[in-house]
Design an enzyme around this catalytic site. Structure first.
Site, mmCIF file in Angstrom:
data_model
loop_
_atom_site.group_PDB
_atom_site.id
_atom_site.type_symbol
_atom_site.label_atom_id
_atom_site.label_comp_id
_atom_site.label_asym_id
_atom_site.label_seq_id
_atom_site.Cartn_x
_atom_site.Cartn_y
_atom_site.Cartn_z
ATOM 1 N N GLN A 63 1.063 -1.084 0.230
ATOM 2 C CA GLN A 63 0.353 0.050 -0.290
ATOM 3 C C GLN A 63 1.004 1.202 -0.406
ATOM 4 O O GLN A 63 -0.082 2.172 -0.153
ATOM 5 C CB GLN A 63 -1.214 -0.313 1.268
ATOM 6 C CG GLN A 63 0.479 0.246 2.419
ATOM 7 C CD GLN A 63 -1.381 0.183 3.668
ATOM 8 O OE1 GLN A 63 -1.158 -1.247 3.523
ATOM 9 N NE2 GLN A 63 -1.891 0.701 4.628
ATOM 10 N N CYS A 69 -5.060 0.499 4.047
ATOM 11 C CA CYS A 69 -5.200 -0.907 4.306
ATOM 12 C C CYS A 69 -6.451 -1.826 4.182
ATOM 13 O O CYS A 69 -6.321 -3.038 3.901
ATOM 14 C CB CYS A 69 -4.695 -1.451 6.257
ATOM 15 S SG CYS A 69 -5.071 -0.554 6.748
ATOM 16 N N HIS A 363 -5.232 -1.354 11.889
ATOM 17 C CA HIS A 363 -4.864 -1.387 10.546
ATOM 18 C C HIS A 363 -5.491 -2.662 10.219
ATOM 19 O O HIS A 363 -5.617 -3.737 10.812
ATOM 20 C CB HIS A 363 -3.805 -2.058 10.782
ATOM 21 C CG HIS A 363 -3.164 -2.432 9.633
ATOM 22 N ND1 HIS A 363 -2.591 -1.604 8.523
ATOM 23 C CD2 HIS A 363 -2.065 -3.631 9.342
ATOM 24 C CE1 HIS A 363 -1.878 -2.040 7.426
ATOM 25 N NE2 HIS A 363 -1.304 -3.289 8.298
ATOM 26 N N ASN A 385 0.251 -9.185 5.068
ATOM 27 C CA ASN A 385 0.013 -8.098 5.511
ATOM 28 C C ASN A 385 0.211 -7.317 3.991
ATOM 29 O O ASN A 385 0.131 -7.695 3.438
ATOM 30 C CB ASN A 385 0.956 -6.854 6.437
ATOM 31 C CG ASN A 385 1.491 -5.817 7.008
ATOM 32 O OD1 ASN A 385 0.192 -4.943 6.901
ATOM 33 N ND2 ASN A 385 1.394 -5.496 8.264
#
Length: 445
Positions: A63, A69, A363, A385
């Site tokens: 990102q 996110c 997040h 992630n």
């Protein structure tokens, strides 16, 4: 009020100077930094990358310098399905496409909230809450669902990244300037006696300016496009003149109304087994409200495990900066040893951290695996992630089970995994939380 006396300060000096451990830590921390000096070996040993359930090894996305996110996490869950179903390699859906429509819709959402609160003083808490941050990059699950249902998705090759999508600070700064200016225009027009029709006409003029601004920053989104690809067997496929909505239906095909948000917020004001929503939280006017069911952590984790056992990854929201080693990709409550090193006890519980503004969801990521013991209980969790492949193990993180207990707040689960009572509670009229409630936090890291 009690002032700090020199006698008291002298006592603090004396006690510190008499402690050899503190002086040794002073040397270590002033040269190496706080967390590096307190990092434990044990957290790294306990949190290796071996899992009894491991659903994907797809390359991670990045990102970059944006707070998208929540979009990346949702699009990653779709991406895993597309790669499997259509035998693709290194495929991504366009995060910038979803980003454009979110900015556009959030702008309209903000202006509608300004109109709705025009009878309140500028200094009211709700108006100030709106003006403090007219819009930002962050969001929650139900907000991204609203975007997918209205605007579909497109491959990243069709709508690639721009400078402003990958590094959004400048674009956001001036978009918020525009929106605050527009808020003044609308409030002053209402105060001068403009009727609803005139206000809506004025708002549409303002939104044209915002649309133009977004298109110049991010690119004009495609309304129709051709999509060609080769699968892993090198077979060629092509689709002509698809719309983003048609692409979603054919290539993703998930019925998003089948998914619900489950939270774990063990605070006194949010009894378990009840549904909740947050006032003024959303992005797409006319879409479904943000809604959650609050469940105990043991049940929360059971649901996440059940969905992964069925072969599906899990969108989840957490406070990623808590006790985490970003470079090693370790999220663990024993990552740093404050207690034996500094005689500092970080003992506040999860409810206390929420109530006293110490923690909230910051997040969103994806659970793609879990390591279960002989009793089927989680030991550690595999986390995909969206910070690129230079952190963790090629972008994948590990969360200890105790870290999940303390710092995870939301998961998205298929309705079929809920009990009848849980589903009924979710669908009941929700308790409305204040706009600034921690459960209204937007994932934006």
């Amino acid at each position: 009020m009690s002032e700090l006396s020199q006698t008291f300060t002298d006592k603090l000096f004396a006690e510190y100077e008499a402690n050899a451990k503190f002086r040794a830590l002073e040397n270590a921390i002033t040269h190496n930094g706080l967390l590096k000096s307190l990092e434990t070996r044990q957290s790294e040993v306990e949190n290796d990358h071996v899992f009894s359930i491991d659903l994907t090894k797809d390359e991670v996305a990045n990102q970059k310098a944006s707070g998208r996110c929540w979009m990346f996490a949702a699009l990653n869950t779709f991406r895993h399905k597309l790669i499997s179903d259509f035998q693709l390699e290194n495929f991504e859906l366009s995060q910038a496409h979803t980003f454009f429509w979110d900015k556009y819709e959030k702008s309209n959402w903000f202006l509608e909230q300004i109109i709705a609160t025009a009878d309140q003083e500028l200094g009211s808490r709700k108006v100030k809450f709106l003006l403090d941050t007219p819009q930002q990059d962050g969001g929650q699950w139900d907000m991204v669902v609203a975007l997918f249902e209205k605007y579909g998705v497109v491959p990243k090759t069709i709508y690639p990244e721009s400078i402003s999508s990958s590094a959004s600070r400048e674009m956001n700064q001036y978009l918020n300037k525009l929106l605050r200016q527009d808020a003044q225009i609308l409030r002053e027009s209402i105060s001068a006696g403009a009727d609803k029709q005139q206000i809506q006409a004025k708002k549409e003029v303002l939104l044209q300016e915002i649309f133009n601004y977004l298109a110049m920053n991010l690119g004009l989104p495609p309304r129709h496009f051709d999509f060609a690809y080769r699968d892993k067997e090198n077979n060629y496929h092509v689709e002509k003149q698809m719309t983003p909505q048609a692409f979603y239906e054919k290539y993703v095909g998930l019925k998003l109304s089948d998914y619900v948000s489950v939270i774990n917020a063990p605070t006194a004001d949010k009894p378990f087994g009840k549904s909740y929503t947050v006032e003024m939280l959303g992005n797409v006017v006319g879409s479904r409200d943000v809604r959650y069911i609050n469940l105990p952590m043991a049940r929360f984790k059971e649901l996440a495990i059940a969905q992964m056992q069925a072969g599906e990854t899990v969108w989840f929201g957490s406070d990623v900066g808590q006790l985490s080693d970003r470079q090693k990709g370790i999220l663990a409550t024993n990552t740093y040893d404050f207690s034996s090193a500094m005689d500092i006890e970080l003992s506040q519980d999860k409810a206390g951290r929420l109530d006293y503004s110490e923690s909230l969801m910051t997040h969103a990521m994806v659970l793609t695996g879990v390591d279960l013991d002989e009793n089927g209980k989680a030991v550690k969790w595999k986390v995909e992630n969206s910070w690129g492949d230079k952190v963790g193990q090629k972008g994948y993180f590990v969360a200890s089970d105790t870290w999940m207990d303390e710092f995870t707040y939301q998961i998205v689960i298929r309705k079929e995994f809920l009990t009848a009572d849980e589903l009924s509670a979710y669908e009941a009229t929700p308790t409305v939380l204040a706009p600034w409630d921690p459960m209204g936090a937007l994932a934006n890291k």
